[in-house]
Design a protein around this motif. Sequence first.
Motif, mmCIF file in Angstrom:
data_model
loop_
_atom_site.group_PDB
_atom_site.id
_atom_site.type_symbol
_atom_site.label_atom_id
_atom_site.label_comp_id
_atom_site.label_asym_id
_atom_site.label_seq_id
_atom_site.Cartn_x
_atom_site.Cartn_y
_atom_site.Cartn_z
ATOM 1 N N GLU A 318 0.835 -1.206 0.000
ATOM 2 C CA GLU A 318 0.000 0.000 0.000
ATOM 3 C C GLU A 318 0.869 1.255 0.000
ATOM 4 N N ALA A 319 1.905 1.281 0.826
ATOM 5 C CA ALA A 319 2.772 2.455 0.913
ATOM 6 C C ALA A 319 3.512 2.705 -0.395
ATOM 7 N N VAL A 320 3.995 1.652 -1.029
ATOM 8 C CA VAL A 320 4.698 1.799 -2.309
ATOM 9 C C VAL A 320 3.762 2.386 -3.356
ATOM 10 N N ARG A 321 2.541 1.898 -3.417
ATOM 11 C CA ARG A 321 1.576 2.417 -4.401
ATOM 12 C C ARG A 321 1.252 3.889 -4.122
ATOM 13 N N ARG A 322 1.184 4.258 -2.864
ATOM 14 C CA ARG A 322 0.825 5.627 -2.525
ATOM 15 C C ARG A 322 1.898 6.643 -2.912
ATOM 16 N N VAL A 323 3.128 6.204 -3.087
ATOM 17 C CA VAL A 323 4.168 7.126 -3.568
ATOM 18 C C VAL A 323 4.359 6.992 -5.078
ATOM 19 N N GLY A 324 3.471 6.245 -5.736
ATOM 20 C CA GLY A 324 3.521 6.119 -7.181
ATOM 21 C C GLY A 324 4.338 4.967 -7.704
ATOM 22 N N GLY A 325 4.747 4.038 -6.837
ATOM 23 C CA GLY A 325 5.558 2.900 -7.258
ATOM 24 C C GLY A 325 4.723 1.664 -7.533
ATOM 25 N N GLN A 326 5.359 0.676 -8.124
ATOM 26 C CA GLN A 326 4.724 -0.607 -8.401
ATOM 27 C C GLN A 326 5.413 -1.666 -7.552
ATOM 28 N N PRO A 327 4.774 -2.166 -6.500
ATOM 29 C CA PRO A 327 5.443 -3.123 -5.614
ATOM 30 C C PRO A 327 5.746 -4.444 -6.312
ATOM 31 N N LEU A 328 6.901 -5.000 -5.989
ATOM 32 C CA LEU A 328 7.336 -6.277 -6.541
ATOM 33 C C LEU A 328 7.704 -7.208 -5.400
ATOM 34 N N ARG A 364 26.829 2.500 -5.166
ATOM 35 C CA ARG A 364 26.219 3.817 -5.301
ATOM 36 C C ARG A 364 24.904 3.864 -4.534
ATOM 37 N N LEU A 365 24.478 5.095 -4.243
ATOM 38 C CA LEU A 365 23.163 5.327 -3.666
ATOM 39 C C LEU A 365 22.397 6.252 -4.595
ATOM 40 N N ASP A 366 21.281 5.765 -5.123
ATOM 41 C CA ASP A 366 20.397 6.560 -5.967
ATOM 42 C C ASP A 366 19.599 7.480 -5.046
ATOM 43 N N VAL A 367 19.864 8.779 -5.107
ATOM 44 C CA VAL A 367 19.285 9.716 -4.148
ATOM 45 C C VAL A 367 17.764 9.799 -4.266
ATOM 46 N N ALA A 368 17.243 9.777 -5.484
ATOM 47 C CA ALA A 368 15.789 9.826 -5.655
ATOM 48 C C ALA A 368 15.121 8.614 -5.011
ATOM 49 N N ARG A 369 15.720 7.440 -5.195
ATOM 50 C CA ARG A 369 15.140 6.239 -4.606
ATOM 51 C C ARG A 369 15.270 6.272 -3.076
ATOM 52 N N PHE A 370 16.351 6.869 -2.573
ATOM 53 C CA PHE A 370 16.504 7.020 -1.124
ATOM 54 C C PHE A 370 15.396 7.904 -0.567
ATOM 55 N N HIS A 371 15.126 9.020 -1.224
ATOM 56 C CA HIS A 371 14.047 9.900 -0.775
ATOM 57 C C HIS A 371 12.690 9.196 -0.857
ATOM 58 N N GLU A 372 12.522 8.368 -1.876
ATOM 59 C CA GLU A 372 11.298 7.584 -1.993
ATOM 60 C C GLU A 372 11.140 6.637 -0.808
ATOM 61 N N ALA A 373 12.253 6.011 -0.416
ATOM 62 C CA ALA A 373 12.222 5.108 0.739
ATOM 63 C C ALA A 373 11.847 5.867 2.012
ATOM 64 N N CYS A 374 12.330 7.095 2.150
ATOM 65 C CA CYS A 374 11.966 7.908 3.313
ATOM 66 C C CYS A 374 10.467 8.184 3.337
ATOM 67 N N GLN A 375 9.881 8.471 2.179
ATOM 68 C CA GLN A 375 8.437 8.692 2.100
ATOM 69 C C GLN A 375 7.666 7.437 2.480
ATOM 70 N N ILE A 376 8.112 6.311 1.958
ATOM 71 C CA ILE A 376 7.449 5.037 2.243
ATOM 72 C C ILE A 376 7.526 4.728 3.734
#
Length: 386
Positions: A318-328, A364-376
């Motif tokens: 649910e949290a992944v979908r709410r930030v616009g992601g597709q859970p796998l 490496r750390l993908d900064v956008a994905r890190f921020h996404e993880a913080c939102q989730i």
Amino acid sequence: MAIPGISCEEGRIAEYVRKQLRGAGVPAEAIKMDRAHQKTPTTGDVGNLVLKLPGRGAPAVRRAPRRVLMAHLDTVPICVGSRPVWKQGPGFAEGYVESASPQTGLGADDRAGAAVVLDTALATLRREEHPPLTFFWTVQEEIGIQGVRQASLGLLGRPRLAFNFDGGSPCKLTRGATGGYRLTIDVHGVAAHAGGAPEFGVSAIAIASLAIAELQQNGWHGAIRKGRQQGTSNVGTIEGGAATNVVTDHVRLRAEARSPDSKFRQRIVTQIEKAFARAAATTKNVAGQSGRVSFEGGLDYESFYLEDDDPSLLAAEEAVRRVGGQPLRFFSNGGLDANWMTPRGIPTVTLGCGQLYQHTTEERLDVARFHEACQIARLLAWEAGT
């Protein structure tokens, strides 16, 4: 990520987290440290760190099931000396972080996870309403998930939902993982002068080589598939020998076997032991002396699998979908803190934080994905799955 803290030496990074919490107004007595590091096979300098918060706000929110968010503090040795730098590059919407030192890894595994959990804890302290929450930073994950295995889970307050932040994409929900067994193999031969009388020697290196070659040739080393069963094995280190003019009489090897099927995993271990025993028995000198082997091993972590209707798994989706992601949904061939959390009564789903190429100098750390993880993480702490 620049703070050194390999397994068993997490004291500095644990103190950093503690100071951040204290600076945000958390009373010292609310921050607990267990003694897991005194119970692990290799004694560490600090135990697991726990912050437990009561629910706040409306009665229904205060009485909601407790949630735990967690990540491990330790990094692998290649990350000591990391000098994180933020760069821009194609494919990275907000850039990426890597180590400026080409000889070191970054340490995003799992300092990015530790940061996500810390960020969520600090944000929670500023909120007027949230359910009961526990924030959990673990030690010694990278050397067999020892910190959680020995953790005082009573400090967590009986959470009903559990979310672990580790490597990979925030949309990747690890709902299960393989089990792992490690063993130490001591191979003993007979020393002799390698130039003057090699025929009187029994080379421990030769025994080890023959055993590994047999395992490789018969499909018991590396990726293993036998009918419908599968697993992996690896001989990871070999140590021994003192000089080229001496037939080596002792080497020590460290190996592992993994499989989600505990019986098949034991079968892999048995094949490893038989190969080394055969090689030792058949490697002889002119006097008829042969080598010998001994084994010492144990279970690092058992496999686990979350069912389709597991509450933590559904909340993470649910949290992944709410930030616009597709859970796998994903099954891992590596071990996670969840491997011991789940068997110990706290079913745990694992999400990534944008880490790439972990355990290498290319990390490496993908900064956008890190921020996404913080939102989730904030959604999981406050809203998702309620």
